[in-house]
Design an enzyme around this catalytic site. Structure first.
Site, mmCIF file in Angstrom:
data_model
loop_
_atom_site.group_PDB
_atom_site.id
_atom_site.type_symbol
_atom_site.label_atom_id
_atom_site.label_comp_id
_atom_site.label_asym_id
_atom_site.label_seq_id
_atom_site.Cartn_x
_atom_site.Cartn_y
_atom_site.Cartn_z
ATOM 1 N N HIS A 129 0.876 -1.170 0.000
ATOM 2 C CA HIS A 129 0.000 0.000 0.000
ATOM 3 C C HIS A 129 0.918 1.226 0.000
ATOM 4 O O HIS A 129 2.000 1.181 0.577
ATOM 5 C CB HIS A 129 -0.830 -0.048 1.285
ATOM 6 C CG HIS A 129 -1.905 0.994 1.385
ATOM 7 N ND1 HIS A 129 -1.640 2.306 1.699
ATOM 8 C CD2 HIS A 129 -3.248 0.902 1.241
ATOM 9 C CE1 HIS A 129 -2.770 2.982 1.740
ATOM 10 N NE2 HIS A 129 -3.769 2.161 1.460
ATOM 11 N N ASP A 208 3.345 -4.146 8.089
ATOM 12 C CA ASP A 208 2.114 -3.387 7.934
ATOM 13 C C ASP A 208 0.969 -4.387 8.096
ATOM 14 O O ASP A 208 0.651 -5.149 7.191
ATOM 15 C CB ASP A 208 2.083 -2.727 6.548
ATOM 16 C CG ASP A 208 0.766 -2.025 6.280
ATOM 17 O OD1 ASP A 208 -0.118 -2.042 7.164
ATOM 18 O OD2 ASP A 208 0.617 -1.466 5.177
ATOM 19 N N GLN A 211 -4.223 -4.974 7.139
ATOM 20 C CA GLN A 211 -5.202 -5.979 6.707
ATOM 21 C C GLN A 211 -5.108 -7.230 7.581
ATOM 22 O O GLN A 211 -6.123 -7.778 8.012
ATOM 23 C CB GLN A 211 -4.969 -6.356 5.238
ATOM 24 C CG GLN A 211 -5.164 -5.221 4.249
ATOM 25 C CD GLN A 211 -6.609 -4.776 4.130
ATOM 26 O OE1 GLN A 211 -7.533 -5.542 4.377
ATOM 27 N NE2 GLN A 211 -6.816 -3.529 3.754
ATOM 28 N N LYS A 234 -10.297 -0.449 10.311
ATOM 29 C CA LYS A 234 -10.491 -1.676 9.530
ATOM 30 C C LYS A 234 -10.841 -2.846 10.442
ATOM 31 O O LYS A 234 -11.260 -3.903 9.978
ATOM 32 C CB LYS A 234 -9.224 -2.013 8.737
ATOM 33 C CG LYS A 234 -8.883 -0.959 7.680
ATOM 34 C CD LYS A 234 -7.729 -1.407 6.818
ATOM 35 C CE LYS A 234 -7.028 -0.262 6.142
ATOM 36 N NZ LYS A 234 -7.619 0.155 4.866
ATOM 37 N N CYS A 372 -4.690 2.360 -3.734
ATOM 38 C CA CYS A 372 -3.446 2.873 -3.124
ATOM 39 C C CYS A 372 -2.300 1.911 -3.324
ATOM 40 O O CYS A 372 -1.439 1.750 -2.450
ATOM 41 C CB CYS A 372 -3.619 3.171 -1.633
ATOM 42 S SG CYS A 372 -4.842 4.416 -1.283
HETATM 43 C C1 LIG Z 1 -2.194 -2.715 3.672
HETATM 44 C C2 LIG Z 1 -2.592 -1.334 4.098
HETATM 45 N N1 LIG Z 1 -1.682 -0.535 4.638
HETATM 46 C C3 LIG Z 1 -1.986 0.706 5.068
HETATM 47 C C4 LIG Z 1 -3.259 1.201 4.956
HETATM 48 C C5 LIG Z 1 -3.515 2.591 5.421
HETATM 49 O O1 LIG Z 1 -4.400 2.652 6.501
HETATM 50 P P1 LIG Z 1 -4.833 4.067 7.042
HETATM 51 O O2 LIG Z 1 -5.441 4.785 5.882
HETATM 52 O O3 LIG Z 1 -5.811 3.808 8.127
HETATM 53 O O4 LIG Z 1 -3.597 4.743 7.536
HETATM 54 C C6 LIG Z 1 -4.242 0.401 4.377
HETATM 55 C C7 LIG Z 1 -5.629 0.877 4.196
HETATM 56 O O5 LIG Z 1 -6.004 1.717 3.456
HETATM 57 C C8 LIG Z 1 -3.906 -0.895 3.936
HETATM 58 O O6 LIG Z 1 -4.817 -1.690 3.379
#
Ligand SMILES: Cc1ncc(COP(=O)(O)O)c(C=O)c1O
Lengths: 415, 151
Positions: A129, A208, A211, A234, A372
């Site tokens: 992401h 990270d 998910q 999430k 993203c």
């Molecule tokens: C794998 C992953 N990393 C990071 C994020 C970023 O999360 P957030 O927007 O809550 O910072 C997301 C979600 O959008 C994600 O799916």
């Protein structure tokens, strides 16, 4: 396939915990297949946050009066709940941030600039992401001598572990920063193995877990992660709060990132000494109500049982793998052995936007675009984006069947 | 037309024919100005190429990678702007955006009537940017900018 009804996991009853799931969209019952972007909230979370504002709200850590003490207590209780949820050793290893993105940026600034040395590299991957890619590019571009490498992704959508080993081999990688589950491919990465490989090469490792932490039981101690991040929204919790786990000795050695109130020990006009972790990293008024919501969300999923949630979602993934490839013209992105309930796909002849608008008119919420993860879409030759369906603990096999039926209909409509 | 916008109203035959019509598609051999519109969140991309007669647009063509609305908008642009001055073309693009955002599209003049196929888009708010991308790219091309977006 029948709805899975087990004494452990009654999806019909679970759905009743989520008020939004009984609403209608365009006159159709809501089929929410975008939990990977943000999950819906159970009543337990909504009520806990309301209750905190109605009965126990004040600023934390600052007042010697009942309400402030009560709010401080519930804020710190959320830290302990998070520590247990992740299998961390001490509550001080849990830093609250505003989301995963903030947690990763914080590590990039504090650990990246404060601890990594010129000549060292950060190693991330093609399937990240943007939240776990852009902060490292910014670090690379800061002209402090820190480089960036990427692990390749195989055609099946798995991390290329040989490539990982090769990129660790010269011992110059200081930090490995990889996803624990892809938000596009659904691929779950072998975190314990990756951590072992990183440590053997002298690197620290950040996962990270945005998910993964939602779909699997995560134990940061068993994985031996140095840093682990996730985001409450999430995990059926509120927006506005995220989590950074860091090993105590790493956090203790890291400089603060944001300066301000709540993160100091003493301040004079000349100099300031900083509080110990985690307070040192939580400058300013923290997400107090959101922490209560996160705590309620953690209680909610642990009461159901992460194991039961995982089993339910495994059945959903199996069902989707049986049904979706049967839709004519559908191509799934990736096909990892170990995967969770996230499916990105292309439908021949139908653009993802047009498809998601079509599905929306049938009450089905999916996501269209590049989620993203632009480099990953480039890697798979779908620069124009994909459509993504992602599941939550409330998803049913019937919803997947409905999706499949409407995909076939969409193909006819746009033919 | 239903309250929330019917899918069949959005994807009218006119719109879909425009989206598929090859008449204005493809990169021309020679052109005087070009720009790329990118909507990074969704991946839509439109390249606009124009040839000029002084201040007037002689021809416009596009290469669009995008949804049907995006493609239809780019095709309609290429159909409507030839013969217009740059200022007129810009005004037409503004009008297309307004129609998509507000649903107002009861103009009587012929070419504006063509734009009214986008009136239904206001019932699909997330799709307005699909209409405006090509027009933003045209504006960028005419003002010598290379890249733009509608997000
Ligand atoms: C794998 C992953 N990393 C990071 C994020 C970023 O999360 P957030 O927007 O809550 O910072 C997301 C979600 O959008 C994600 O799916």
């Amino acid at each position: 396939m029948d709805t899975i009804i087990s004494p452990l996991f009654d999806v019909t009853r679970i759905r009743q915990d989520f008020p939004i799931l009984s609403t209608k969209v365009h006159g159709k019952p809501l089929t929410f297949l975008d939990s990977g972007a943000s999950a819906q909230k159970p009543r337990a979370v909504i009520e806990a946050m309301t209750r905190s504002m109605e009965t126990a709200y004040a600023n934390v850590h600052r007042g010697a009066y009942h309400l402030s003490e009560a709010a401080t207590e519930s804020y710190e209780a959320a830290r302990i709940a998070t520590q247990r949820f992740l299998g961390a050793t001490e509550p001080e290893e849990i830093v609250f941030t505003s989301n995963s993105t903030a947690a990763i940026n914080f590590v990039a600034h504090s650990y990246g600039r404060g601890v990594l040395q010129p000549g060292q590299f950060v190693l991330t991957s093609e399937m990240e992401h943007h939240a776990n890619m852009v902060p490292w590019q910014m670090l690379r571009d800061a002209n402090i001598g820190i480089g960036l490498r990427y692990v390749r992704v195989t055609e099946r959508g798995e991390l290329d572990l040989e490539d990982l080993a090769a990129k660790l081999a010269d011992g110059k990688v200081g930090l490995v920063a990889l996803t624990h589950m892809s938000n596009v491919l659904g691929t779950v990465t072998p975190a314990a193995q990756i951590a072992r490989m990183a440590h053997e090469a002298g690197a620290k490792v950040l996962f990270d877990g945005s998910q993964a932490a939602v779909h699997r039981h995560v134990d940061v101690t068993a994985i031996d992660a140095d840093f682990y991040v996730f985001t409450a929204h999430k995990l059926y919790g509120p927006t506005g709060i995220g989590v950074l786990y860091g090993k105590r000795k790493l956090l203790d050695a890291m400089p603060p990132f944001l300066g301000g109130g709540d993160m100091i020990e003493s301040v004079t006009l000349e100099r300031t000494t900083y509080a110990a972790a985690p307070a040192r990293f939580e400058a300013g008024t923290p997400p107090i109500i959101e922490a209560v919501g996160l705590h309620a969300a953690i209680d909610y999923v642990t009461n159901i049982g992460m194991g039961a949630i995982e089993a339910h979602e495994r059945a959903l993934v199996d069902h989707a793998m049986a049904v979706l490839p049967g839709v004519e013209g559908l191509t799934l992105l990736g096909g990892a052995q170990d995967r969770g309930g996230v499916f990105a796909f292309a439908l021949d002849g139908v653009h993802p936007h047009d498809l998601s608008t079509f599905l929306d008119r049938h009450g089905i919420a999916v996501r269209a675009g590049r989620h993203c993860a632009e480099p990953l879409h480039t890697r798979f030759g779908v620069e124009g984006g994909t459509t993504r369906a992602s599941f939550g603990l409330y998803t049913t096999p019937e919803e997947i069947d409905l999706l499949a039926a409407k995909l076939t209909e969409a193909r006819r409509f746009f033919a | 037309m239903s309250e929330t916008g019917d899918i069949a109203d959005l994807y009218s035959m006119t719109l879909r024919d425009l989206a598929r019509d090859p008449a204005h598609k493809g990169r021309p051999e020679a052109f005087d100005a070009t720009a790329r519109g990118d909507n990074p969140m969704c991946g839509d991309r439109v390249d606009i190429y124009v040839t000029l007669d002084g201040d007037r647009i002689r021809e416009a063509r596009h290469v669009a990678r995008g949804c049907e609305i995006c493609q239809a908008s780019a095709s309609l642009l290429a159909e409507l702007v030839p013969g217009r001055t740059q200022a007129e073309a810009h005004a037409l693009g503004q009008r297309a955006g307004e129609i998509a955002k507000s649903g107002a599209g009861n103009d009587t003049t012929d070419e504006l009537h063509r734009l009214s196929i986008f009136a239904v888009v206001h019932k699909f708010p997330s799709r307005v940017k699909c209409v405006t991308l090509a027009w933003n790219a045209l504006d960028a091309a005419l003002s010598g900018v290379k890249e733009t977006s509608s997000e």
